[in-house]
Scaffold this motif. Structure first.
Motif, short mmCIF file in Angstrom:
data_model
loop_
_atom_site.label_atom_id
_atom_site.label_comp_id
_atom_site.label_asym_id
_atom_site.label_seq_id
_atom_site.Cartn_x
_atom_site.Cartn_y
_atom_site.Cartn_z
N PRO A 1 0.83 -1.21 0.00
CA PRO A 1 0.00 0.00 0.00
C PRO A 1 0.87 1.26 0.00
O PRO A 1 1.98 1.27 0.53
CB PRO A 1 -0.79 -0.12 1.31
N VAL A 2 0.35 2.31 -0.62
CA VAL A 2 1.05 3.60 -0.61
C VAL A 2 0.35 4.60 0.30
O VAL A 2 0.82 5.73 0.47
CB VAL A 2 1.18 4.19 -2.04
N ALA A 3 -0.79 4.20 0.87
CA ALA A 3 -1.56 5.10 1.75
C ALA A 3 -2.37 4.26 2.73
O ALA A 3 -2.56 3.06 2.54
CB ALA A 3 -2.47 6.01 0.92
N ALA A 4 -2.85 4.92 3.78
CA ALA A 4 -3.67 4.24 4.77
C ALA A 4 -5.02 3.85 4.15
O ALA A 4 -5.61 4.62 3.39
CB ALA A 4 -3.89 5.13 5.98
N ASN A 5 -5.51 2.67 4.49
CA ASN A 5 -6.81 2.21 4.00
C ASN A 5 -7.96 2.67 4.88
O ASN A 5 -9.10 2.23 4.70
CB ASN A 5 -6.81 0.69 3.88
N THR A 6 -7.67 3.53 5.83
CA THR A 6 -8.70 3.97 6.79
C THR A 6 -9.53 5.13 6.29
O THR A 6 -10.52 5.51 6.91
CB THR A 6 -8.04 4.36 8.13
N ALA A 7 -9.13 5.76 5.17
CA ALA A 7 -9.87 6.89 4.63
C ALA A 7 -10.08 6.70 3.14
O ALA A 7 -9.31 5.99 2.48
CB ALA A 7 -9.12 8.20 4.90
N ASP A 8 -11.12 7.35 2.58
CA ASP A 8 -11.41 7.21 1.15
C ASP A 8 -10.21 7.61 0.30
O ASP A 8 -9.90 6.95 -0.70
CB ASP A 8 -12.62 8.07 0.77
N GLU A 9 -9.53 8.72 0.69
CA GLU A 9 -8.40 9.20 -0.11
C GLU A 9 -7.32 8.13 -0.20
O GLU A 9 -6.71 7.93 -1.25
CB GLU A 9 -7.82 10.48 0.49
N GLY A 10 -7.06 7.44 0.92
CA GLY A 10 -6.03 6.41 0.92
C GLY A 10 -6.42 5.21 0.09
O GLY A 10 -5.60 4.66 -0.66
N ARG A 11 -7.68 4.78 0.20
CA ARG A 11 -8.12 3.62 -0.58
C ARG A 11 -8.04 3.91 -2.08
O ARG A 11 -7.66 3.04 -2.87
CB ARG A 11 -9.54 3.23 -0.18
N ILE A 12 -8.40 5.14 -2.47
CA ILE A 12 -8.32 5.52 -3.89
C ILE A 12 -6.87 5.49 -4.37
O ILE A 12 -6.58 5.02 -5.47
CB ILE A 12 -8.95 6.91 -4.10
N LYS A 13 -5.93 5.96 -3.54
CA LYS A 13 -4.53 5.95 -3.94
C LYS A 13 -4.00 4.52 -4.07
O LYS A 13 -3.16 4.23 -4.92
CB LYS A 13 -3.68 6.73 -2.94
N ASN A 14 -4.49 3.62 -3.23
CA ASN A 14 -4.01 2.24 -3.27
C ASN A 14 -4.54 1.47 -4.48
O ASN A 14 -3.93 0.50 -4.91
CB ASN A 14 -4.38 1.50 -1.98
N ARG A 15 -5.65 1.90 -5.04
CA ARG A 15 -6.21 1.26 -6.24
C ARG A 15 -5.49 1.84 -7.46
O ARG A 15 -5.90 2.88 -8.00
CB ARG A 15 -7.70 1.51 -6.33
N ARG A 16 -4.46 1.16 -7.90
CA ARG A 16 -3.60 1.74 -8.93
C ARG A 16 -3.02 0.65 -9.82
O ARG A 16 -3.01 -0.52 -9.46
CB ARG A 16 -2.46 2.51 -8.26
N VAL A 17 -2.53 1.07 -10.98
CA VAL A 17 -1.82 0.18 -11.89
C VAL A 17 -0.50 0.83 -12.28
O VAL A 17 -0.48 1.97 -12.77
CB VAL A 17 -2.65 -0.13 -13.15
N GLU A 18 0.58 0.11 -12.04
CA GLU A 18 1.92 0.57 -12.42
C GLU A 18 2.28 0.06 -13.81
O GLU A 18 1.80 -1.00 -14.24
CB GLU A 18 2.96 0.08 -11.43
N VAL A 19 3.16 0.79 -14.49
CA VAL A 19 3.61 0.41 -15.83
C VAL A 19 5.11 0.15 -15.79
O VAL A 19 5.89 1.02 -15.37
CB VAL A 19 3.30 1.51 -16.87
N TRP A 20 5.52 -1.04 -16.22
CA TRP A 20 6.93 -1.43 -16.24
C TRP A 20 7.35 -1.73 -17.69
O TRP A 20 6.61 -2.38 -18.43
CB TRP A 20 7.15 -2.67 -15.38
N VAL A 21 8.52 -1.24 -18.08
CA VAL A 21 9.01 -1.45 -19.44
C VAL A 21 10.35 -2.19 -19.42
O VAL A 21 11.18 -1.96 -18.55
CB VAL A 21 9.14 -0.12 -20.20
N TYR A 22 10.50 -3.09 -20.39
CA TYR A 22 11.71 -3.89 -20.51
C TYR A 22 12.60 -3.34 -21.63
O TYR A 22 12.13 -2.64 -22.52
CB TYR A 22 11.35 -5.34 -20.81
#
Length: 443
Positions: A422-443
């Motif tokens: 997680p990148v943020a606390a799951n105790t608040a809406d703002e944190g849950r929204i930040k944790n719902r994410r997709v990272e992009v990795w390139v080779y």
């Protein structure tokens, strides 16, 4: 630099700018109201850049009668005066100005609130992709004296320190006696940012004993000379002080690096917006929104101390706390400085993510990485069932894949890591929204 701009415009018609704009016979060409964080310097800089791009000459800013208000003014080649008004009294005033038709464009350092959205529904859907535009990412550094041995703090501790509840360094496990709190003054956009991200979210006011500064440089220098000092500052003003890593909830401590602010992983980062109502047909308003997203506009974002939305690749050092599969990706690939995030309670990409799809495609095309060179890593907030969290995180990655495939990207792999890292606390809406994410990795 010019080659890069031409490449962006060639590959990315989304950023292309409109034809010459009409010059009004009287009154301002455009009226902007809202955030002081944007309106103090960044907004006028973007306005000046657009006007100069339109061939307006001698462009400069003049203060008008009201505090925190300025007029950007110049002349056409035919000698006709053209001007744009920028009022910076706070994000809420921008939405109020849209309602009473005293502004064409609202500048906001926070998303529009549900109540404002309902209040302004006669102007169209201000959460639609054509109305809500992220123009920059803002971030703050927490600074200490270089001799202070502390290297990290969490957001709850920050709120208690700057509120005065934590009053000595010993209460944090350190030494040095009384904590001396340094803060920007009430007129500062930096203070607005800190208040919004740290104090207001926990219902705490700033301690009355805080030493206030009008100058960022003076605040930073004061902290760097005071062994008991702590302050917050915009990224360009760390100077001789020591920036500490910050964590929120169960996230890893993060330093205020541009790359971590660009991905919005860093806890003290936030989006800056322009809101353009669908019912406003002022061509200058649409042109300014497009200019802010262009390569030239994003260069002005960076020049004014904010984090631009350019996509770059960065190395990530594998850590033992990371899942094994994630470590394997980090050892063999680079992460792009963009995270895809989603509308609240939805698997649909939010408005910034829709723009970021096009930015990522431009990057992949220009680096020859369209064919099986990309892995998507999805994450989510904690659920009662870890398997459900893992499934939802992979579904988010699949939603991003669908958008990239439309532009000819062939993915190498998609992975779902559930509620891990997680990148943020799951105790608040703002944190849950930040944790719902997709990272992009390139080779």
């Amino acid at each position: 630099m010019m080659l890069r701009v031409l490449l962006l415009l060639a590959l990315f018609p989304f950023f292309a700018l409109s034809a010459p704009l009409p010059m009004p016979d009287q009154g301002p060409a455009l009226r902007i109201q809202g955030s002081n964080t944007i309106g103090a310097a960044l907004g006028p800089a973007l306005v000046k850049g657009l006007m100069e791009r339109q061939g307006v000459q001698g462009v400069h800013s003049e203060r008008v009668e009201g505090a925190n208000e300025q007029r950007v003014i110049g002349k056409t080649r035919q000698g006709k005066t053209v001007f744009i008004d920028v009022a910076a009294h706070g994000s809420s005033t921008g939405f109020a100005a849209l309602k009473n038709h005293s502004a064409d464009l609202a500048a906001a350092s926070r998303p529009i609130k549900d109540g404002e959205l309902v209040d302004l529904e006669s102007l169209g859907d201000l959460k639609s992709a054509g109305a809500e535009h992220v123009i920059a990412i803002d971030g703050l550094a927490i600074i200490l004296n270089p001799r202070n041995p502390l290297n990290s703090l969490n957001t709850e501790q920050l709120a208690q320190i700057f509120n005065g509840e934590i009053s000595t360094w010993e209460m944090l496990g350190g030494t040095g006696g009384t904590i001396h709190v340094y803060a920007r003054d009430d007129q500062s956009g930096t203070y607005d940012t800190f208040k919004e991200l740290v104090l207001n979210r926990r219902g705490k006011p700033l301690a009355a004993s805080a030493q206030r500064f009008e100058s960022s440089e003076a605040l930073s220098d004061a902290v760097s000379q005071d062994p008991q000092g702590i302050g917050f500052i915009g990224l360009p003003y760390v100077r001789h002080a020591k920036a500490v890593a910050i964590n929120d909830g169960d996230s890893q401590p993060m330093l205020p690096l541009n790359s971590l602010i660009a991905t919005e992983d860093y806890p003290l980062s936030r989006r800056l917006y322009f809101y353009l109502p669908p019912t406003v047909h002022n061509p200058w308003a649409k042109a300014l929104v497009d200019f802010a997203q262009s390569a030239q506009g994003q260069a002005l974002v960076a020049a004014n101390g904010f984090v631009a939305q350019h996509v770059q690749a960065m190395d990530v050092e594998p850590r033992a706390s990371m899942p094994e599969d994630y470590q394997a990706i980090a050892r063999n690939a680079q992460r792009l400085t963009v995270n895809f995030r989603f509308e609240e309670g939805s698997a649909s990409l939010d408005n910034k993510a829709r723009q970021d799809v096009q930015r990522v495609v431009v990057y992949l095309k220009s680096h020859g990485k369209l064919h099986e060179q990309v892995t998507l890593a999805g994450f989510g907030d904690a659920k009662n069932d870890p398997q459900r969290a893992a499934l939802l995180s992979k579904l988010r990655a699949m939603a991003v894949r669908r958008e990239l495939v439309k532009s000819g990207v062939v993915l190498r792999d998609i992975r779902g890591f559930g509620a891990q890292m997680p990148v943020a606390a799951n105790t608040a809406d703002e944190g849950r929204i930040k944790n719902r994410r997709v990272e992009v990795w390139v080779y």
